[in-house]
Design an enzyme around this catalytic site. Structure first.
Site, PDB file in Angstrom:
ATOM      1  N   ILE A  67       0.894  -1.162   0.000  1.00 53.61           N
ATOM      2  CA  ILE A  67       0.000   0.000   0.000  1.00 53.61           C
ATOM      3  C   ILE A  67       0.929   1.208   0.000  1.00 53.61           C
ATOM      4  O   ILE A  67       1.883   1.276   0.771  1.00 53.61           O
ATOM      5  CB  ILE A  67      -0.965  -0.014   1.213  1.00 53.61           C
ATOM      6  CG1 ILE A  67      -1.857   1.234   1.234  1.00 53.61           C
ATOM      7  CG2 ILE A  67      -0.240  -0.147   2.534  1.00 53.61           C
ATOM      8  CD1 ILE A  67      -2.992   1.171   2.286  1.00 53.61           C
ATOM      9  N   SER A  68       0.675   2.164  -0.903  1.00 56.15           N
ATOM     10  CA  SER A  68       1.600   3.278  -1.107  1.00 56.15           C
ATOM     11  C   SER A  68       1.656   4.193   0.111  1.00 56.15           C
ATOM     12  O   SER A  68       0.716   4.266   0.912  1.00 56.15           O
ATOM     13  CB  SER A  68       1.173   4.106  -2.329  1.00 56.15           C
ATOM     14  OG  SER A  68       1.176   3.316  -3.493  1.00 56.15           O
TER      15      SER A  68
END
Ligand code: SAH
Length: 227
Positions: A67-68
């Site tokens: 997840i960024s």
């Protein structure tokens, strides 16, 4: 959860200031801040990492993917210059967090993920959270989503050696493509590509970043697999 969100927003504002000379953006827009406050990030991370959901870092989500980092999510969203009528394509759904942020701000989001298990989990999560204006598909996002084009904005959340040619072709004139492009060993430049009225492309490097690679996958079936 108010305190972790406030702390995260402060960290994101600090990162905007620290990078403003290259990004041209001094602070996150009010619309992006509102979206970040509204999307329950803890629902998008694996159970054992919930306590770190509001840290300003990328986190593993399984299948070798992440997840960024929230700052990067905010920055890329601002660079798309969305409004409430925008139709957006995202390549690299992952857990669907960035998809939800886009859905908070735009009229419609189409999103493509190459790993079927991630796509399925993201689709269910987004539906549970009430994001009805999102269409998901399993496939190789480098081909874009021709049946839903043109888009006002396209976001790629995995890095490619170059700009996949199909993507700028699916932008409306004046539309923007934001993507990381390889610039060396494990390093990339975040780029904004704008499609001019005459179809020509203007490219602008924004910031050095690190993303997982854009990998080859099967092209989506002609009809797509949508919600
Ligand atoms: N948008 C996500 C980031 C996910 S990481 C977030 O909000 O955190 C990038 C994702 O791109 C991974 O899930 C990876 O599986 C996916 N991906 C890689 N190559 C792809 C391709 N060719 N087409 C579509 N998705 C791809």
């Amino acid at each position: 959860m108010k305190d972790p969100i406030d702390r995260l927003i402060r960290r994101i504002r600090d990162d905007y200031q620290a990078t403003a000379t290259t990004t041209g953006l001094e602070a996150p827009s009010p619309a992006v801040e509102a979206a970040l406050r509204h999307v329950p990030r803890e629902r998008f991370v694996p159970g054992d990492l919930v306590s770190r959901a509001w840290d300003n870092t990328a986190l593993p989500i399984g299948h070798g993917q992440t997840i960024s980092q929230p700052f990067i999510v905010a920055l890329m969203t601002d660079l798309l210059a969305l409004d409430k009528d925008s139709r957006v394509l995202e390549v690299g759904t992952g857990c669907g967090y960035q998809t939800a942020v886009l859905a908070e701000m735009a009229a419609q989001v189409h999103t493509i993920e190459v790993v079927p298990e991630l796509a399925q989990a993201a689709r269910e999560r987004l539906r549970e959270l009430g994001y009805t204006r999102v269409e998901t598909r399993v496939g190789d996002g480098r081909a874009g989503w021709p049946g839903a084009a043109p888009f006002d904005a396209i976001l790629v959340t995995a890095a490619a050696p170059g700009i996949p040619p199909a993507l700028p072709e699916q932008l409306r004139p004046g539309g923007r493509l934001v993507l990381p492009v390889d610039s060396g060993w494990q390093a990339q430049d975040l780029m904004v590509v704008t499609r001019a009225q005459d179809g020509g492309l203007q490219r602008h490097k924004v910031l050095g970043v690190r993303f997982v690679p854009l990998v080859p996958g099967q092209n989506p079936p002609a009809t797509g697999e949508t919600d």
